[in-house]
Write an enzyme that holds these catalytic residues in place. Structure first.
Site, PDB file in Angstrom:
ATOM      1  N   VAL A  12     -17.193  16.972 -31.862  1.00  0.00           N
ATOM      2  CA  VAL A  12     -17.237  16.764 -33.311  1.00  0.00           C
ATOM      3  C   VAL A  12     -18.614  16.249 -33.742  1.00  0.00           C
ATOM      4  CG1 VAL A  12     -16.273  15.373 -35.196  1.00  0.00           C
ATOM      5  CG2 VAL A  12     -14.756  16.428 -33.531  1.00  0.00           C
ATOM      6  N   GLU A 157     -11.773  15.528 -39.470  1.00  0.00           N
ATOM      7  CA  GLU A 157     -12.387  16.798 -39.073  1.00  0.00           C
ATOM      8  C   GLU A 157     -11.291  17.787 -38.679  1.00  0.00           C
ATOM      9  OE1 GLU A 157     -15.687  17.877 -39.080  1.00  0.00           O
ATOM     10  OE2 GLU A 157     -14.433  19.645 -38.785  1.00  0.00           O
ATOM     11  N   CYS A 266      -6.911  17.346 -28.857  1.00  0.00           N
ATOM     12  CA  CYS A 266      -6.344  16.842 -30.110  1.00  0.00           C
ATOM     13  C   CYS A 266      -4.821  16.870 -30.186  1.00  0.00           C
ATOM     14  CB  CYS A 266      -6.927  17.606 -31.282  1.00  0.00           C
ATOM     15  SG  CYS A 266      -8.661  17.207 -31.531  1.00  0.00           S
TER      16      CYS A 266
HETATM   17  N1  NAD Z   1     -12.609  18.135 -30.356  1.00  0.00           N
HETATM   18  C1  NAD Z   1     -12.060  18.596 -31.456  1.00  0.00           C
HETATM   19  O1  NAD Z   1     -11.837  19.795 -31.606  1.00  0.00           O
HETATM   20  C2  NAD Z   1     -11.703  17.670 -32.592  1.00  0.00           C
HETATM   21  C3  NAD Z   1     -11.344  18.227 -33.822  1.00  0.00           C
HETATM   22  C4  NAD Z   1     -11.017  17.370 -34.859  1.00  0.00           C
HETATM   23  C5  NAD Z   1     -11.040  15.989 -34.679  1.00  0.00           C
HETATM   24  N2  NAD Z   1     -11.378  15.481 -33.452  1.00  0.00           N
HETATM   25  C6  NAD Z   1     -11.405  14.026 -33.325  1.00  0.00           C
HETATM   26  O2  NAD Z   1     -12.768  13.610 -33.382  1.00  0.00           O
HETATM   27  C7  NAD Z   1     -13.002  12.518 -32.477  1.00  0.00           C
HETATM   28  C8  NAD Z   1     -14.063  12.909 -31.469  1.00  0.00           C
HETATM   29  O3  NAD Z   1     -13.587  13.982 -30.681  1.00  0.00           O
HETATM   30  P1  NAD Z   1     -14.515  14.734 -29.613  1.00  0.00           P
HETATM   31  O4  NAD Z   1     -13.690  15.809 -29.016  1.00  0.00           O
HETATM   32  O5  NAD Z   1     -15.805  15.052 -30.259  1.00  0.00           O
HETATM   33  O6  NAD Z   1     -14.737  13.535 -28.577  1.00  0.00           O
HETATM   34  P2  NAD Z   1     -15.506  13.541 -27.180  1.00  0.00           P
HETATM   35  O7  NAD Z   1     -14.640  12.782 -26.242  1.00  0.00           O
HETATM   36  O8  NAD Z   1     -15.964  14.919 -26.843  1.00  0.00           O
HETATM   37  O9  NAD Z   1     -16.808  12.675 -27.460  1.00  0.00           O
HETATM   38  C9  NAD Z   1     -16.780  11.369 -27.880  1.00  0.00           C
HETATM   39  C10 NAD Z   1     -18.123  10.721 -27.567  1.00  0.00           C
HETATM   40  O10 NAD Z   1     -18.119   9.404 -28.085  1.00  0.00           O
HETATM   41  C11 NAD Z   1     -18.849   8.574 -27.201  1.00  0.00           C
HETATM   42  N3  NAD Z   1     -18.520   7.183 -27.470  1.00  0.00           N
HETATM   43  C12 NAD Z   1     -17.344   6.545 -27.246  1.00  0.00           C
HETATM   44  N4  NAD Z   1     -17.423   5.272 -27.661  1.00  0.00           N
HETATM   45  C13 NAD Z   1     -18.654   5.100 -28.189  1.00  0.00           C
HETATM   46  C14 NAD Z   1     -19.343   4.013 -28.799  1.00  0.00           C
HETATM   47  N5  NAD Z   1     -18.742   2.838 -28.997  1.00  0.00           N
HETATM   48  N6  NAD Z   1     -20.614   4.187 -29.204  1.00  0.00           N
HETATM   49  C15 NAD Z   1     -21.240   5.373 -29.030  1.00  0.00           C
HETATM   50  N7  NAD Z   1     -20.640   6.452 -28.463  1.00  0.00           N
HETATM   51  C16 NAD Z   1     -19.367   6.308 -28.045  1.00  0.00           C
HETATM   52  C17 NAD Z   1     -18.455   9.085 -25.832  1.00  0.00           C
HETATM   53  O11 NAD Z   1     -19.396   8.690 -24.836  1.00  0.00           O
HETATM   54  C18 NAD Z   1     -18.421  10.601 -26.075  1.00  0.00           C
HETATM   55  O12 NAD Z   1     -19.670  11.190 -25.791  1.00  0.00           O
HETATM   56  C19 NAD Z   1     -11.638  12.184 -31.882  1.00  0.00           C
HETATM   57  O13 NAD Z   1     -11.031  11.196 -32.647  1.00  0.00           O
HETATM   58  C20 NAD Z   1     -10.869  13.494 -32.012  1.00  0.00           C
HETATM   59  O14 NAD Z   1      -9.490  13.295 -32.068  1.00  0.00           O
HETATM   60  C21 NAD Z   1     -11.729  16.294 -32.425  1.00  0.00           C
END
Ligand code: NAD
Length: 440
Positions: A12, A157, A266
């Site tokens: 995201v 998102e 998700c």
């Molecule tokens: N992947 C999807 O398709 C999608 C779609 C919609 C919503 N979301 C939501 O968006 C959010 C992110 O999802 P994602 O798939 O991108 O996650 P991800 O796990 O791919 O990435 C998350 C990142 O955040 C970093 N992180 C964690 N804690 C941190 C902190 N305190 N400071 C700085 N960095 C930190 C991690 O190191 C990691 O790189 C989640 O809540 C998810 O549910 C994801």
């Protein structure tokens, strides 16, 4: 030029950042993972998502995107901070440690700032989290007051991995949860160039919309999978049934493809989180529980079909085509392939796997328990059963004649219904597909 900081370099975060850079903003990414930060500094995307690598490399080169491990500093020099960190599920409950850490760092970063700052929560969080957890943490860390010195919005998102850039630039709608008009105006301005419907609501409604959205889509998948399992019992093909009911505009054909279950970062974790949070409030959401329970069993249908077709799996060579939870991504989080491979191994099968993008992730999950093939055809070489687990286009394009030549026994278990059963059977395959019922 507005400067945006984005905390969390996952799917995201990175998509949000490259798209905002495309729109013309300056973007600073931060992450606690120094390796990801270092990759982005070199212009290399830490995840696979179509179009992201090219955009990232260009924007880094032209100085529009930078990356750092210091979130506080990035917040201090930007005017809007997006929180896009992971919100994983731990024991079924949402783990907010990433969100809390990001909020604390942003709070520390804006302590000495004179300018109004906006924090946008893009991570998926349980209704009430922004008001009850995020705002108090930022206020405590910064000594500032929400509504006066800084504002907070929730902007869930809805992107689909594999189509993420398109979904960001051409979304069905943009939801903005807000508390103060001032913060809302600033966030609306960021999305000014994106033409769509804006849904402006309070913070917790925005948080709830995301869970309702994912729950509905997951329910639709489990619904058609349940129908598929029933179709098999009655000698009916679910594809025809899904096509016909999808023509009813109240139902619509999207998310009505039967298969071996949903996965990803998700649906499963969001359903578990909202089920657990609802139960804590005294309500048991049985429809959502059933959605998950159908999905937990669905990958095992592949094993049952294999056993019904070739018998005992001990020592049998089985090829798995597709490991990512869906095509167009290398993401294997909660992918049905994991359950299928593990069950095959438990049954004593010899498993060889292939995926166009997810092989590196697969190696971290399966180690040396399975064999890794460079191509789909080499995976099928000598196999007594081929299972299609992810509907990659490259598998659709395979010639059934080539497949047959490679396999020891021509048995296909089609977990995504991408092969024409008639054609396969005419060529001498034994074809089994999820929801492909036949009269006996
Ligand atoms: N992947 C999807 O398709 C999608 C779609 C919609 C919503 N979301 C939501 O968006 C959010 C992110 O999802 P994602 O798939 O991108 O996650 P991800 O796990 O791919 O990435 C998350 C990142 O955040 C970093 N992180 C964690 N804690 C941190 C902190 N305190 N400071 C700085 N960095 C930190 C991690 O190191 C990691 O790189 C989640 O809540 C998810 O549910 C994801």
């Amino acid at each position: 030029m507005k400067h945006i900081s984005i905390v969390g370099l996952g799917y995201v975060g990175i998509v949000t950042g490259v798209c905002f850079a495309d729109i013309g903003f300056k973007v600073t990414f931060t992450d606690v993972d120094a390796q990801k930060v270092e990759m982005v500094q070199r212009g290399v995307a830490p995840i696979y998502e179509p179009g992201v690598q090219e955009k990232l490399a260009m924007h880094v080169k032209e100085g529009r995107i930078e990356a750092d491990t210091n979130t506080a500093e990035a917040a201090a020099k930007s005017s809007v901070s997006f929180i896009t960190v992971g919100t994983p599920s731990v024991g079924g409950r949402i783990d907010l440690s990433g969100v809390k850490g990001a909020a604390r760092d942003i709070g520390r970063g804006i302590t000495d700032k004179d300018e109004y700052h906006v924090v946008v929560i893009k991570s998926t969080v349980i209704p009430g989290t922004t008001e009850e957890v995020v705002i108090p943490i930022i206020e405590e860390a910064s000594g500032k007051v929400e509504g006066k010195d800084f504002g907070v919005c929730v902007n869930p998102e809805f992107l689909r991995e594999g189509n993420a850039i398109r979904d960001f630039m051409k979304p069905d709608r943009i939801v903005i949860g807000y508390k103060s008009e001032k913060a809302l105006k600033i966030v609306e301005e960021l999305f000014r160039k994106i033409k769509t419907t804006f849904v402006k609501v309070d913070l917790r409604t925005a948080e709830m919309i995301k869970y309702a959205n994912n729950s509905f889509l997951a329910m639709k998948v489990s619904f058609i999978n349940e129908v598929a399992n029933i179709c098999e019992l009655f000698g009916v093909d679910v594809e025809t049934v899904a096509h016909a009911i999808g023509l009813d505009f109240r139902i619509n054909p999207k998310f009505l493809r039967a298969g071996c279950g949903f996965g990803g970062s998700c649906f499963p974790k969001d359903l578990r989180a909202i089920i657990s949070a609802s139960k804590e409030k005294g309500y048991r959401p049985i429809l959502l529980e059933a959605t998950l329970s159908v999905n937990e069993k669905q990958p095992l249908r592949m094993i049952e079909l294999a056993k019904e077709t070739i018998g005992d799996l001990r020592g049998r060579r089985i090829a798995i085509l597709g490991l990512s939870f869906k095509p167009g991504t290398d993401d294997m989080r909660e992918a049905p392939s994991i359950k299928i491979v593990r069950n095959l191994l438990e049954e004593g099968a010899r498993v060889v796997v292939h995926d166009p993008k997810a092989m590196e992730n697969a190696k971290r999950i399966f180690g040396d328990e399975v064999e890794y093939a460079d191509t789909a055809l080499s995976a099928l070489k000598g196999a007594e059963c081929g299972m299609i687990v992810t509907e990659w286009d490259e598998y659709r394009k395979l010639s059934l004649r080539d497949i047959k030549e490679m396999m020891k026994v021509p048995v296909i278990i089609d977990g995504r219904r991408i092969i024409n059963p008639k054609e396969a059977e005419q060529l001498g395959f034994t074809y089994r597909g999820i929801g492909f019922g036949r009269r006996v």
